[in-house]
Design a protein around this motif. Sequence first.
Motif, mmCIF file in Angstrom:
data_model
loop_
_atom_site.group_PDB
_atom_site.id
_atom_site.type_symbol
_atom_site.label_atom_id
_atom_site.label_comp_id
_atom_site.label_asym_id
_atom_site.label_seq_id
_atom_site.Cartn_x
_atom_site.Cartn_y
_atom_site.Cartn_z
ATOM 1 N N TYR A 129 0.865 -1.182 0.000
ATOM 2 C CA TYR A 129 0.000 0.000 0.000
ATOM 3 C C TYR A 129 0.903 1.234 0.000
ATOM 4 N N ILE A 130 0.716 2.129 -0.966
ATOM 5 C CA ILE A 130 1.494 3.364 -1.010
ATOM 6 C C ILE A 130 0.800 4.419 -0.159
ATOM 7 N N VAL A 131 1.469 4.848 0.888
ATOM 8 C CA VAL A 131 0.932 5.845 1.816
ATOM 9 C C VAL A 131 1.857 7.060 1.819
ATOM 10 N N TRP A 132 1.337 8.170 2.355
ATOM 11 C CA TRP A 132 2.075 9.434 2.316
ATOM 12 C C TRP A 132 2.156 10.043 3.709
ATOM 13 N N LEU A 133 3.317 10.566 4.024
ATOM 14 C CA LEU A 133 3.520 11.278 5.281
ATOM 15 C C LEU A 133 3.753 12.753 4.977
ATOM 16 N N GLY A 134 2.957 13.616 5.601
ATOM 17 C CA GLY A 134 3.098 15.047 5.374
ATOM 18 C C GLY A 134 2.512 15.470 4.036
ATOM 19 N N GLY A 135 2.228 16.767 3.903
ATOM 20 C CA GLY A 135 1.712 17.286 2.647
ATOM 21 C C GLY A 135 0.316 16.785 2.323
ATOM 22 N N LYS A 136 -0.176 17.160 1.144
ATOM 23 C CA LYS A 136 -1.508 16.756 0.697
ATOM 24 C C LYS A 136 -1.382 16.063 -0.655
ATOM 25 N N VAL A 137 -1.923 14.862 -0.715
ATOM 26 C CA VAL A 137 -1.901 14.075 -1.944
ATOM 27 C C VAL A 137 -3.307 13.546 -2.180
ATOM 28 N N SER A 138 -3.747 13.558 -3.430
ATOM 29 C CA SER A 138 -5.086 13.100 -3.792
ATOM 30 C C SER A 138 -5.346 11.686 -3.284
ATOM 31 N N SER A 139 -6.584 11.419 -2.898
ATOM 32 C CA SER A 139 -6.951 10.092 -2.387
ATOM 33 C C SER A 139 -6.689 8.990 -3.406
ATOM 34 N N GLU A 140 -6.803 9.311 -4.698
ATOM 35 C CA GLU A 140 -6.580 8.303 -5.726
ATOM 36 C C GLU A 140 -5.096 7.988 -5.906
ATOM 37 N N GLN A 141 -4.238 8.754 -5.240
ATOM 38 C CA GLN A 141 -2.796 8.508 -5.314
ATOM 39 C C GLN A 141 -2.287 7.769 -4.081
ATOM 40 N N TRP A 142 -3.215 7.114 -3.373
ATOM 41 C CA TRP A 142 -2.909 6.208 -2.276
ATOM 42 C C TRP A 142 -3.301 4.787 -2.699
ATOM 43 N N PRO A 143 -2.743 4.224 -3.738
ATOM 44 C CA PRO A 143 -3.193 2.904 -4.198
ATOM 45 C C PRO A 143 -2.876 1.795 -3.197
ATOM 46 N N TYR A 144 -3.872 0.958 -2.951
ATOM 47 C CA TYR A 144 -3.678 -0.192 -2.056
ATOM 48 C C TYR A 144 -3.815 -1.482 -2.856
ATOM 49 N N ALA A 145 -3.569 -2.610 -2.182
ATOM 50 C CA ALA A 145 -3.576 -3.926 -2.842
ATOM 51 C C ALA A 145 -2.653 -3.907 -4.054
ATOM 52 N N VAL A 146 -1.513 -3.263 -3.892
ATOM 53 C CA VAL A 146 -0.573 -3.094 -5.008
ATOM 54 C C VAL A 146 0.060 -4.430 -5.366
ATOM 55 N N ALA A 147 0.076 -4.720 -6.672
ATOM 56 C CA ALA A 147 0.654 -5.968 -7.158
ATOM 57 C C ALA A 147 1.865 -5.738 -8.057
ATOM 58 N N LYS A 148 1.904 -4.557 -8.734
ATOM 59 C CA LYS A 148 2.955 -4.356 -9.730
ATOM 60 C C LYS A 148 3.302 -2.882 -9.864
ATOM 61 N N LEU A 149 4.588 -2.594 -10.070
ATOM 62 C CA LEU A 149 5.077 -1.244 -10.347
ATOM 63 C C LEU A 149 5.859 -1.268 -11.654
ATOM 64 N N ALA A 150 5.660 -0.225 -12.465
ATOM 65 C CA ALA A 150 6.368 -0.144 -13.742
ATOM 66 C C ALA A 150 6.595 1.317 -14.117
ATOM 67 N N VAL A 151 7.672 1.577 -14.850
ATOM 68 C CA VAL A 151 7.954 2.919 -15.364
ATOM 69 C C VAL A 151 7.336 3.036 -16.750
ATOM 70 N N ARG A 152 6.570 4.092 -16.952
ATOM 71 C CA ARG A 152 5.903 4.312 -18.231
ATOM 72 C C ARG A 152 6.143 5.746 -18.707
ATOM 73 N N ALA A 153 5.819 5.983 -19.965
ATOM 74 C CA ALA A 153 5.774 7.347 -20.478
ATOM 75 C C ALA A 153 4.551 8.028 -19.878
ATOM 76 N N SER A 154 4.486 9.348 -19.992
ATOM 77 C CA SER A 154 3.319 10.061 -19.478
ATOM 78 C C SER A 154 2.066 9.554 -20.192
ATOM 79 N N PRO A 155 0.912 9.587 -19.515
ATOM 80 C CA PRO A 155 -0.319 9.107 -20.153
ATOM 81 C C PRO A 155 -0.598 9.785 -21.493
ATOM 82 N N GLU A 156 -0.291 11.083 -21.611
ATOM 83 C CA GLU A 156 -0.555 11.808 -22.853
ATOM 84 C C GLU A 156 0.292 11.281 -24.005
#
Length: 204
Positions: A129-156
Amino acid sequence: LSLLALLCALTVARAATLELETPQGPRQLDGAALAQQPQAREIEVPRDVSYSRPMRYRAVPLAVVLSTLGLTPQDTLEVVATDGFVAQLPGALALQHGAHQAQPWLAIEDGSAPWPPLPGKPHSAGPFYIVWLGGKVSSEQWPYAVAKLAVRASPERRWPQLAVAKNLPANDPARRGQAVFVKQCMVCHQINGAGGATIGPDLN
């Protein structure tokens, strides 16, 4: 019953492994080994957005994992969850480390002492689970049940059909809408086939 117990044990074992797409090829990180990293420690999250209450986790700075991926501020960190949720975290955000910035941590669930179920759900936020300490981060940027991480180009760049017209001013509302879609909506939905999530329908 013995077979069922074996299947459950195998499921837990798989859930404790984090998959990475590295420049050298696929790699798997064992949760128990991550929890024993020298940088790992117990952290207190005063306002956990998923549990809506303070939480305590065994965690490592996300940078420990990102160093393996070779993420740069110009890249996007794609976070894939077991339920089809797919977050696109800007590289610059995921790499934050300033004293006055939100700090990303990778929380690791102990299989022998699992976290409580999420509100309204039958499962916890684990195994990662990616959690954040300090500051303000959107709720959708706290992904849980994480299975995989990958580097990608920007969505655009990855999905050109998502991009707004290049001649639009920087402050055009369409650009703001695009940014909100990528951050808040794209985690569950596609639009015109753009996106990697599988939870909800295409929004066009």
